[in-house]
Design an enzyme around this catalytic site. Structure first.
Site, PDB file in Angstrom:
ATOM      1  N   CYS A  49       2.729  -4.681  -1.948  1.00 54.58           N
ATOM      2  CA  CYS A  49       1.663  -4.874  -0.952  1.00 54.58           C
ATOM      3  C   CYS A  49       0.368  -5.340  -1.615  1.00 54.58           C
ATOM      4  O   CYS A  49      -0.326  -6.216  -1.095  1.00 54.58           O
ATOM      5  CB  CYS A  49       1.443  -3.616  -0.124  1.00 54.58           C
ATOM      6  SG  CYS A  49       1.201  -2.143  -1.105  1.00 54.58           S
ATOM      7  N   ASP A  94      -4.914   6.974  18.691  1.00 57.62           N
ATOM      8  CA  ASP A  94      -5.900   6.046  18.148  1.00 57.62           C
ATOM      9  C   ASP A  94      -7.109   5.950  19.074  1.00 57.62           C
ATOM     10  O   ASP A  94      -7.664   4.874  19.254  1.00 57.62           O
ATOM     11  CB  ASP A  94      -5.210   4.661  18.011  1.00 57.62           C
ATOM     12  CG  ASP A  94      -5.954   3.754  17.065  1.00 57.62           C
ATOM     13  OD1 ASP A  94      -6.812   4.243  16.319  1.00 57.62           O
ATOM     14  OD2 ASP A  94      -5.688   2.539  17.090  1.00 57.62           O
ATOM     15  N   CYS A 104       6.999  -4.886   2.310  1.00 57.20           N
ATOM     16  CA  CYS A 104       7.257  -3.547   1.776  1.00 57.20           C
ATOM     17  C   CYS A 104       8.767  -3.284   1.771  1.00 57.20           C
ATOM     18  O   CYS A 104       9.425  -3.417   2.811  1.00 57.20           O
ATOM     19  CB  CYS A 104       6.548  -2.502   2.639  1.00 57.20           C
ATOM     20  SG  CYS A 104       6.937  -0.816   2.116  1.00 57.20           S
TER      21      CYS A 104
END
Ligand code: SF4
Ligand code: SF4
Length: 358
Positions: free
Chosen positions: A201, A140, A255
């Site tokens: 979601c 990231d 989820c």
């Protein structure tokens, strides 16, 4: 290097990666042509908001070999991060508590994952001498199309919540990549889309940030609003933020693939008290020094004290009325920046109007 050498190198790489605490590692090539159009149309629609870095170096993001010359393979490793026993739903449902995204309550994953990847890459480098090994490790931290690479490598599929989902591990994991010019054997994408008819979601997202095409309108996403966004939080979205003061996990918490998701054993990711269940009033009472001490070494440090106060002010405005909150907000008002002051005034309006309705 012949094929047998590369196969045994891959096996060693898998062993080293597991030794470093990752749960899985897979390898893919650099052809992202199937994934490029969706990314480009997401950018064109402006869904990235003020995250201008996502629109820079697109060419390098879509072509790994242009970011690190000669790259022909990407090694993608996965590390679970969900800490056990942090009762995310209980904290989320308690309006007096501040909810902090579960990836952020322990040590900063950038440091942890990158350090481990660097060790693996160094071992790989040693093992292939005198091959002219070109490589670089990321987590990231650079223009890397991480989700697409992980799906291509076979870690899972992109769910409607835009996260990579894995049948066994759900979505509570970090990804890290090593770009390399070693032509290692690649893995195939394995898991087809298993969202099926589920839209949990989409239904739970507090701000309707999830789009139909498995992407997110970041401008509406609470993770963006509370972390990336340095300015005011749009008034129209403040109420929906509830008690989420750093990020949001709702589209993971609800989820079904996360129902039995494994928790992490990494000590680095264990939450620091009181970050995962402290009261809003306690967190709002922190001085800048206290904030810095409590968040040292965590990913939360990046938002800084001003954003921290801004976010908690919004959550306090969303909490039930109490005179103690009104007093705490009023007491802070003369000492804060115009940005925070505006959010405190909003919070006071919310609390006082709730009191008037009682
Ligand atoms: S993180 Fe929260 S706000 Fe963002 S898309 Fe998921 S549920 Fe919606
Ligand atoms: S909540 Fe349902 S639709 Fe959303 S990512 Fe999970 S399985 Fe897919």
């Amino acid at each position: 290097m012949n094929i047998a050498d590369l196969e045994s190198l891959k096996q060693m790489l898998i062993d080293w990666t597991l030794e470093q605490g990752f749960q899985d590692v897979r390898i893919t090539d650099t052809n992202l042509s199937e994934h490029a159009p969706r990314y480009q149309s997401w950018l064109s629609a402006g869904y990235h908001g003020d995250m201008g870095y996502l629109a820079r170096n697109v060419d390098k993001r879509l072509h790994p070999e242009r970011l690190v010359e000669e790259t022909c393979r990407v090694i993608v490793a996965r590390m679970d991060y969900l800490p056990a026993d942090t009762q995310p739903l209980q904290v989320l449902e308690d309006p007096e508590c501040g909810y902090i995204s579960r990836y952020a309550t322990g040590r900063d994953y950038h440091k942890v994952v990158r350090r481990r990847l660097a060790r693996i890459a160094d071992r790989l480098n040693e093992a292939v001498r005198p091959f002219d090994h070109r490589y670089r490790a990321f987590t990231d931290s650079a223009p890397v199309l991480e989700k697409a690479l992980s799906v291509k490598a076979g870690h899972g599929w992109v769910g409607r919540n835009s996260l990579v989902l894995n049948e066994k591990a759900g979505s509570w994991f970090f990804l890290g990549e090593i770009y390399t010019n070693l032509p290692l054997p690649v893995d195939e994408p394995q898991q087809t889309d298993r969202c099926g008819a589920c839209k949990a979601c989409l239904n739970v997202c507090p701000t309707d940030a999830i789009l139909d095409n498995r992407t997110i309108d970041a401008r509406r996403c609470i993770s963006y609003l509370t972390i990336e966004n340095k300015g005011p939080i749009p008034e129209t979205l403040r109420g929906a933020i509830g008690n989420r003061i750093y990020g949001c996990d709702d589209c993971q918490l609800y989820c079904p693939w996360n129902r039995d998701a494994p928790t992490t054993r990494e000590t680095d990711f264990q939450p620091r008290p009181p970050l995962f269940d402290a009261s809003l009033e306690t967190l709002f009472s922190w001085s800048e020094d206290e904030f810095n001490r409590a968040t040292e070494g965590t990913a939360m440090r990046r938002i800084g004290y001003e954003q921290w106060q801004r976010n908690i002010a919004v959550a306090m405005g969303n909490a039930p009325f109490s005179q103690a909150k009104v007093d705490a907000l009023n007491a802070r008002l003369p000492h804060v920046s115009p940005l925070v002051a505006e959010h405190i005034r909003w919070a006071l309006d919310q609390l006082l109007s709730k009191n008037a309705e009682r």
